[in-house]
Enzyme design. Structure first.
Site, mmCIF file in Angstrom:
data_model
loop_
_atom_site.group_PDB
_atom_site.id
_atom_site.type_symbol
_atom_site.label_atom_id
_atom_site.label_comp_id
_atom_site.label_asym_id
_atom_site.label_seq_id
_atom_site.Cartn_x
_atom_site.Cartn_y
_atom_site.Cartn_z
ATOM 1 N N ARG A 77 0.810 -1.228 0.000
ATOM 2 C CA ARG A 77 0.000 0.000 0.000
ATOM 3 C C ARG A 77 0.836 1.267 0.000
ATOM 4 N NH1 ARG A 77 -3.992 -2.884 -1.889
ATOM 5 N NH2 ARG A 77 -5.144 -4.091 -0.335
ATOM 6 N N ARG A 143 2.053 -13.894 -5.165
ATOM 7 C CA ARG A 143 1.930 -13.545 -3.754
ATOM 8 C C ARG A 143 2.259 -14.752 -2.883
ATOM 9 N NH1 ARG A 143 -3.961 -11.345 -3.034
ATOM 10 N NH2 ARG A 143 -3.236 -10.972 -0.884
ATOM 11 N N HIS A 174 -4.554 -17.128 3.093
ATOM 12 C CA HIS A 174 -5.965 -17.059 3.421
ATOM 13 C C HIS A 174 -6.434 -18.466 3.748
ATOM 14 C CE1 HIS A 174 -4.931 -13.812 0.593
ATOM 15 N NE2 HIS A 174 -5.809 -13.074 1.258
ATOM 16 N N HIS A 186 -12.677 -11.113 -4.386
ATOM 17 C CA HIS A 186 -13.096 -9.713 -4.346
ATOM 18 C C HIS A 186 -14.316 -9.490 -5.236
ATOM 19 C CE1 HIS A 186 -8.879 -9.362 -3.057
ATOM 20 N NE2 HIS A 186 -9.260 -8.288 -2.404
ATOM 21 N N ASP A 257 -11.783 -11.684 6.404
ATOM 22 C CA ASP A 257 -11.373 -10.882 5.259
ATOM 23 C C ASP A 257 -12.409 -9.770 5.103
ATOM 24 O OD1 ASP A 257 -9.912 -10.020 3.069
ATOM 25 O OD2 ASP A 257 -9.834 -11.973 2.107
#
Length: 351
Positions: A77, A143, A174, A186, A257
Site C-alpha cells: 500500500r 503472492r 488465506h 473480491h 477478510d
C-alpha cells in the site's frame, strides 16, 4: 490513560476516506465496537504524512490496532519513501534452493517491511501469505512463496521471523488456502471442490508450520470448500473452530477478510455478514471501502460484550520500541537491508 481509552478493544476494524482524519471518523474511533483501523493506498502520501495520521488516531484512541496490507510485490500500500519489496515468489526465483541465503534474504525482507511500518507507528501488516500457488489463481499467483507446500511454509516462516524481530505480529492468510481457485473472491464467491484430505496434505501445511511456531493471527478465505462445508471459510464454525482452533491448535486472533468483498455477499447485508463471521469464531471483522456499512456494523455491535478472549487481539499489538522514520533510514541495519533487497531485484530484473 483516560478511562475512555481503557475499554477492551471492540471487534470491528474499518478504514478511513483519505489522508487526514475526518470529524465523523474521529467520533467512530471512540465507538465501543471499534477495535482497529486499516490503511489503504488512498490514505498515503508520504512516510511523514502517514506518521502524522497515525498520531492523530492515537491522540484520540491510543489503544486501537492499526494495520495495513503490505506484503510486497503487487500488494504494497505504501510506495513513495518505503522500500519496494519483491513479491513472495521472487525470492526463490532469484536465489533458488540456496537454503541459507534464501532464509537470510526472507528474514531480512520481513524485518525491513516491519521496521519501516513500525517506524511510522503501524502495529502490523496482514502478512505473510500462506497460500500454496497451484498455477490456477491469478489473484494469488506470485503472492505465494512457492508451489511446493513445504517450501511455502519454510519461506513464510523465515519472513515471519524477520517481522517478529522488528516487534511485529504476523497474520497468515488465506486459511485454509486460496491457491487452487481461479476466481477472485473480491469479485465473486469461488468454490474449491477438493476433499479435506487433499487440503490437509497440501494447503494446510504452511498454516500448521507457522502455528507450531506461535503464529499470532490468521485470516480465512472467502472461499467455499464444497466437499467440506457449504459456508465460506470465514463464516464457517467448522473451518474456524473445529479445524483451525481444534485440529491445528491455533489460539491466536482470527480476522475476517473484508466484508465488502463479493465473496462475503452470500451471508446477507453487512450487519448479517459481521454477525455471521463473529458467530463462526472470528475475533475481529474488517469493514472496508463502504463508510455507511461501517456505521451500520458499529451500531449493530454497540452492545455486544467485549471478546471473552481479548488477549488474542492484544497479541497483535507491536511489542517493542523501534527507531522513528529518519533514525531508521540512517541506521546501518536498514542501509544493508535495503541494499540486499535492491540487489536481488537488480540481479533478476523487475517483477
Amino acid at each position: 490513560m483516560n478511562a475512555k481509552f481503557s475499554k477492551p478493544l471492540g471487534p470491528v476494524m474499518f478504514d478511513l476516506r483519505g489522508t487526514v482524519l475526518l470529524p465523523e471518523e474521529a467520533e467512530q474511533l471512540l465507538h465501543p465496537a471499534a477495535g482497529g483501523i486499516i490503511f489503504f493506498t488512498r490514505n498515503f502520501e508520504s512516510p511523514e504524512q502517514i506518521g502524522e495520521l497515525v498520531k492523530s488516531i492515537r491522540s484520540i484512541r491510543p489503544d486501537l490496532l492499526i494495520a495495513v496490507d503490505h506484503e510486497g510485490g503487487r500488494v504494497q500500500r505504501f510506495r513513495t519513501g518505503f522500500t519496494r519489496l519483491p513479491p513472495a515468489a521472487g525470492f526463490r526465483r532469484r536465489l533458488g534452493d540456496a537454503a541459507e541465503a534464501l532464509a537470510f534474504a526472507l528474514e531480512t525482507a520481513g524485518w525491513l517491511m516491519a521496521a519501516e511500518l513500525r517506524a511510522v507507528g503501524i502495529d502490523f501488516s496482514f502478512a505473510p501469505v500462506l497460500d500454496v500457488d497451484c498455477g490456477i489463481s491469478a489473484i494469488i499467483g506470485d503472492r505465494s512463496f512457492s508451489r511446493d507446500a513445504d517450501e511455502a511454509g519454510q519461506d513464510a516462516w523465515a519472513f515471519a521471523r524477520g517481522m517478529k524481530s522488528a516487534g511485529m505480529a504476523a497474520v497468515g492468510k488465506h486459511f485454509p488456502g486460496h491457491g487452487a481457485v481461479a476466481l477472485d473472491s473480491h469479485l465473486t464467491l469461488p468454490v474449491d471442490t477438493r476433499e479435506y484430505a487433499a487440503l490437509e496434505q497440501k494447503d494446510l501445511l504452511p498454516f500448521q508450520l507457522l502455528i507450531r511456531h506461535g503464529l499470532e493471527g490468521v485470516m480465512p478465505a472467502h472461499v467455499v470448500y464444497s466437499a467440506v462445508d457449504t459456508l465460506p471459510a470465514g463464516f464457517s464454525p467448522y473451518w474456524i473452530d473445529t479445524v483451525l482452533r481444534g485440529k491445528l491448535g491455533f489460539d491466536g486472533c482470527v480476522f475476517s477478510d473484508d466484508l465488502s468483498m463479493e465473496g462475503a455477499a452470500m451471508m446477507g447485508g453487512y450487519v448479517q455478514r459481521a454477525a455471521a463471521a463473529l458467530q463462526a469464531g472470528c475475533d475481529m471483522v474488517l469493514v472496508c471501502n463502504h463508510p455507511e456499512a461501517t456505521v451500520a456494523v458499529l451500531e449493530s455491535l454497540e452492545k455486544r460484550p467485549p471478546p471473552a478472549l481479548g488477549y488474542r487481539l492484544e497479541r497483535m499489538r507491536a511489542t517493542s520500541q523501534v527507531l522513528r522514520w529518519q533514525a531508521l533510514l540512517q541506521s546501518e541495519k536498514h542501509r544493508k537491508a535495503v541494499e540486499m533487497i535492491i540487489g536481488l531485484q537488480e540481479n533478476s530484473g523487475n517483477d
